[in-house]
Every structure is written in C-alpha cells, then in structure tokens.
Design an enzyme around this catalytic site. Structure first.
Site, PDB file in Angstrom:
ATOM      1  N   ILE A  93       0.830  -1.199   0.000  1.00 58.53           N
ATOM      2  CA  ILE A  93       0.000   0.000   0.000  1.00 58.53           C
ATOM      3  C   ILE A  93       0.866   1.252   0.000  1.00 58.53           C
ATOM      4  O   ILE A  93       0.572   2.223  -0.706  1.00 58.53           O
ATOM      5  CB  ILE A  93      -0.954  -0.011   1.205  1.00 58.53           C
ATOM      6  CG1 ILE A  93      -2.024  -1.101   1.025  1.00 58.53           C
ATOM      7  CG2 ILE A  93      -1.626   1.348   1.389  1.00 58.53           C
ATOM      8  CD1 ILE A  93      -2.939  -1.289   2.232  1.00 58.53           C
TER       9      ILE A  93
ATOM     10  N   TYR B  51      -1.708  -7.432  16.591  1.00 64.62           N
ATOM     11  CA  TYR B  51      -1.946  -6.593  15.409  1.00 64.62           C
ATOM     12  C   TYR B  51      -3.215  -5.759  15.577  1.00 64.62           C
ATOM     13  O   TYR B  51      -3.219  -4.541  15.341  1.00 64.62           O
ATOM     14  CB  TYR B  51      -2.048  -7.466  14.155  1.00 64.62           C
ATOM     15  CG  TYR B  51      -2.356  -6.701  12.898  1.00 64.62           C
ATOM     16  CD1 TYR B  51      -1.359  -5.977  12.243  1.00 64.62           C
ATOM     17  CD2 TYR B  51      -3.635  -6.674  12.367  1.00 64.62           C
ATOM     18  CE1 TYR B  51      -1.638  -5.258  11.083  1.00 64.62           C
ATOM     19  CE2 TYR B  51      -3.933  -5.967  11.210  1.00 64.62           C
ATOM     20  CZ  TYR B  51      -2.922  -5.257  10.570  1.00 64.62           C
ATOM     21  OH  TYR B  51      -3.209  -4.539   9.431  1.00 64.62           O
TER      22      TYR B  51
END
Length: 255
Positions: free
Chosen positions: A20, A161
């Site tokens: 990304i 995460y």
C-alpha cells in the site's frame, strides 16, 4: 479549481518500498506532489521502483532509508526532505507489519515488535513530521490503520496486530485534537482485506477465498483503491476533515 490537486506539495511516505505504501507514494505523485520515499534499507529495490515510477510522472522523488522505530532516522529523513524537496506539507505513514499467533502462546518479543513498528513507529513518524509542519501552521498527516482496529477478524489470531491498529486510530484522533488549532490535520485510513503481495501468496489462497466471501462487495480491494482516499484526505477537498478514520473495506465492518 481542482480540490484534489497536490501540485507544489511535498510529501513523505513511510513504507514506500512495497504494498500500500508504494502505491500511495505513486498516487500522491499522480496528484501532483513531489514525494520522499522512506523504508528500511532492505527495501532498496522496491524504493528504487517507486522513485522510478514517480519520476516518470514528471515529479521529484528521493529515497530515504531508515527505521520508523528510530527517532534519529526519521529526523534525518525530514531534514533531508526539507533541504532537497522543500517544505514538508503531507505525510502518509504506511510502515507496518502483521503476523499471527495464539494469544496464550505469543512471546513478548513478538508482541513488542508488532507494537514497536505499528504504534511507536507511527507516533515517532508523526512527531518528526509535525515538528516542521507546526511552525508553518500547515500540514496533513494520514496514518494507515486497519479495519482490524475496529473489529476482530474471524479466524485470525492477531491480538497484537488488532490492538496496534486500534491504537493508531485513537492516536490519530488524539493528535488531530492536539494540533487542530495549529494548522495540522491528522486522519487515518482503515483498509479492509487488500490484494498486497502478502495476500497474493499461493499458500494463503484458501484464506483469501474466505476474505472475499466475508466481504459484502465479494472481493479484496486493490491497492489502487486506496489512492483516492489518501489523496482526498491529503488535499484541500478534506480541509474540514480531521480526526477521521476512513474505513475502506468493501462493507466488511457492516457485517
């Protein structure tokens, strides 16, 4: 008047060597910005590809290597950007990692590494960028979070995460409020499942089918689909947007 035009803007993108971050660095250049591409020294090949793509668009680009968990590396990068490209006005903080383990078996080192990069790294990046933006009372910072900061993904054992991305969302809101009267807007983008190299590996093909099944739009996002949200939040089109977490997930969190 083009509200999405980033001409004459100078941007810094962390994690610009792949995924990304790489696509968003190029996307900012497509919108007119000059871009400094920051990543680990081991991402040199990816950084060179990013810079080459930006330069083909007729924009300026530089490579800056370092570690987002090291304040000195980030300061050196910002100093170089200001010297070689001009006043930093846009930042996209994309550097991050992900892995999985059962919470009861996860080693502390694994927990700390994810939080060090995903949380500490984002904070230190924002801090270094804001220190040059605040005196000018002008700047936009966009941090890449995840829909996993708002929901818990079924079947994925990622307490470290998920909590790190929740921290990024709330950190972005906190910084937005702290700097709101001093000219800096801070927002975050929370992608859903996205077709990055990590999710295109043959060994996760069956898992990807589940991701696509569970997403209302029936597929993963492409990295191209993150460009519009990033350009929007970085541009004059979002001049009254700060403290926003823009979820780009194909409708996933609705279910």
């Amino acid at each position: 008047m083009n509200l999405f035009d980033l001409k004459d803007e100078v941007a810094m993108v962390t994690g610009a060597g792949s995924g990304i971050g790489q696509r968003l660095a190029i996307g900012l250049a497509e919108a007119g910005a000059d871009v400094a591409c920051f990543d680990l020294p081991g991402q040199q090949k990816g950084l060179e590809a990013t810079v080459e793509s930006i330069q083909k668009l007729g924009r300026k680009a530089i490579i800056s290597t370092g570690d987002v968990t090291q304040a000195a590396d980030l300061k050196a990068s910002v100093d170089r950007i200001e010297a070689e490209l001009g006043a930093l006005s846009i930042a996209l903080n994309c550097a991050g990692i992900a892995n999985a383990a059962p919470a009861e078996d996860m080693g502390y080192d694994q927990w700390r590494r994810v939080h060090a990069i995903n949380v500490d790294g984002v904070f230190l990046s924002c801090q270094a960028q804001a220190r040059v933006m605040l005196p000018r009372k002008k700047g936009s910072i966009v941090n890449i979070a995840s829909m996993s900061g708002s929901i818990v993904n079924r079947g994925l054992l990622q307490a470290h995460y998920n909590s790190s991305k929740a921290a990024v969302i709330h950190m972005s809101k906190s910084l937005a409020m702290e700097w709101s009267e001093r000219g800096i807007r801070v927002n975050s983008i929370s992608p859903g499942y996205t077709a990055t190299p990590m999710n295109l590996r043959p060994e996760v093909a069956e898992q990807v089918k589940i991701f696509e099944r569970d997403t209302p739009l029936g597929r993963m996002a492409t990295v191209d689909e993150m460009v519009g949200p990033a350009v929007f939040l970085s541009s004059r089109a979002a001049s009254f947007c700060t403290g926003v977490d823009l979820i780009v997930d194909g409708g996933f969190v609705c279910w």
